[in-house]
Write an enzyme that holds these catalytic residues in place. Sequence first.
Site, PDB file in Angstrom:
ATOM      1  N   LYS A  21     -15.179  -2.064   7.190  1.00  0.00           N
ATOM      2  CA  LYS A  21     -14.048  -3.030   6.604  1.00  0.00           C
ATOM      3  C   LYS A  21     -13.694  -3.979   7.674  1.00  0.00           C
ATOM      4  CE  LYS A  21     -10.062  -3.007   3.896  1.00  0.00           C
ATOM      5  NZ  LYS A  21      -8.786  -2.504   3.526  1.00  0.00           N
ATOM      6  N   LEU A  23       1.088  -1.347  -0.014  1.00  0.00           N
ATOM      7  CA  LEU A  23       0.062  -0.170  -0.083  1.00  0.00           C
ATOM      8  C   LEU A  23       0.783   1.243   0.002  1.00  0.00           C
ATOM      9  CD1 LEU A  23      -2.707   1.186   0.071  1.00  0.00           C
ATOM     10  CD2 LEU A  23      -2.550   1.167   2.680  1.00  0.00           C
ATOM     11  N   GLY A  24       1.886   1.299   0.926  1.00  0.00           N
ATOM     12  CA  GLY A  24       2.883   2.468   0.867  1.00  0.00           C
ATOM     13  C   GLY A  24       3.534   2.829  -0.416  1.00  0.00           C
ATOM     14  N   GLU A  52      -2.711  -9.575  10.962  1.00  0.00           N
ATOM     15  CA  GLU A  52      -3.285  -8.468  11.746  1.00  0.00           C
ATOM     16  C   GLU A  52      -4.545  -8.887  12.665  1.00  0.00           C
ATOM     17  OE1 GLU A  52      -2.663  -4.394   9.173  1.00  0.00           O
ATOM     18  OE2 GLU A  52      -4.069  -5.669   8.002  1.00  0.00           O
ATOM     19  N   ASN A  63     -13.251  -7.917   7.133  1.00  0.00           N
ATOM     20  CA  ASN A  63     -12.014  -8.794   7.040  1.00  0.00           C
ATOM     21  C   ASN A  63     -12.270  -9.832   8.049  1.00  0.00           C
ATOM     22  OD1 ASN A  63      -9.966  -5.676   6.889  1.00  0.00           O
ATOM     23  ND2 ASN A  63     -10.536  -7.146   5.360  1.00  0.00           N
TER      24      ASN A  63
HETATM   25  O1  KPL Z   1      -9.361  -6.657   2.474  1.00  0.00           O
HETATM   26  C1  KPL Z   1      -9.571  -7.720   2.201  1.00  0.00           C
HETATM   27  C2  KPL Z   1      -8.200  -8.385   2.483  1.00  0.00           C
HETATM   28  O2  KPL Z   1      -7.607  -9.263   1.686  1.00  0.00           O
HETATM   29  O3  KPL Z   1      -7.434  -8.231   3.429  1.00  0.00           O
HETATM   30  C3  KPL Z   1     -10.421  -8.619   1.533  1.00  0.00           C
HETATM   31  C4  KPL Z   1     -10.289  -9.081   0.023  1.00  0.00           C
HETATM   32  C5  KPL Z   1     -11.817  -7.826   1.701  1.00  0.00           C
HETATM   33  C6  KPL Z   1     -10.709  -9.752   2.330  1.00  0.00           C
HETATM   34  O4  KPL Z   1     -11.063  -9.455   3.754  1.00  0.00           O
END
Ligand code: KPL
Length: 311
Positions: A182, A14-15, A268, A186
């Site tokens: 989110k 991401l960074g 995580e 997740n």
């Molecule tokens: O955000 C995601 C991840 O891979 O961490 C998705 C694809 C939504 C699965 O939770």
Amino acid sequence: MTLTRHWIVGPGALGRLIALRLAGSAEVTLIARRPLPAEQTLITPEHATLVRRVDVALIEALPSPLPDVVHLTTKAHGAEAAHAALADRLPAGVPLVLWQNGFDVQPRLSERHLGPVLCATTTEGAHVQDAAQVIHAGHGHTFLGSLAGRHNDLAVGLADVLSSAGLPAEAVDDIRVRLWRKLAVNAAINPLVARSGIRNGELREAPNRARVEALLAELSPILAAEGIAPPDGAGIEGWRRLVWQVVEATAANRASMLQDVQAGRLTEHEAILAPLLVAAERHRLAAPVLAEHLAALRARADELAPPGDGC
Ligand code: KPL
């Protein structure tokens, strides 16, 4: 407000995605614990190759001049250590953007940082190919806002900068709700796929489908008690629709937690599952399935070597 100079702390997928996109129009420095090639390549979702040079600095030798904004893009479990390594060398007032998953470090760092803090949640998909290449696997959308509903001008300005750089973003006044949504998705997907070693789409098959449903049955009352509604519909039906939509849309993907397991990294789980279990306890709700996933992922984490901070 000037948002020209960006420091990006944590050069994971991401960074580096943010760095490479912004580098076309802004001054970007990637801050890392280890040296990284300055010439970085991004493979776009359209399979184009974007090669850009970015400045790379080590966290113990921060560059000058100072940034207009610092993006913290480490994994959730590395965020506080990375912030601590940086914080006393930044003057008060430099804005911080937290890009972590889950809902763990965001309240603490929003309190601790001596300047405006925004949280970001994104559906941009990216993964690291090697030290010099990142794959931007799929376009997404980013929401930005402060937990206290402040700093709207900063959020709007930064959303403009990101959007112009090819990362569509929007300032919102309900970032807490968006972070929890989110987290909910997740929590319904990641522990299961990570522990079973399967791609997201395989959750549609027996016996996994029932396992997702068992998680939804625990998640829905916890989220309701926290005042978090699904984006579309209400109660468990709304969460069911959201989670299965994401499973469909990401059917071929290996979720981030599965990638972490396969690479021998810390997952995580604390940022994603622990806040749900704390909330369940606070509201006296039973959550044995979530608790079993957290215990299993904690046991795995205990067997790993001491973690780095993902920076
Ligand atoms: O955000 C995601 C991840 O891979 O961490 C998705 C694809 C939504 C699965 O939770």
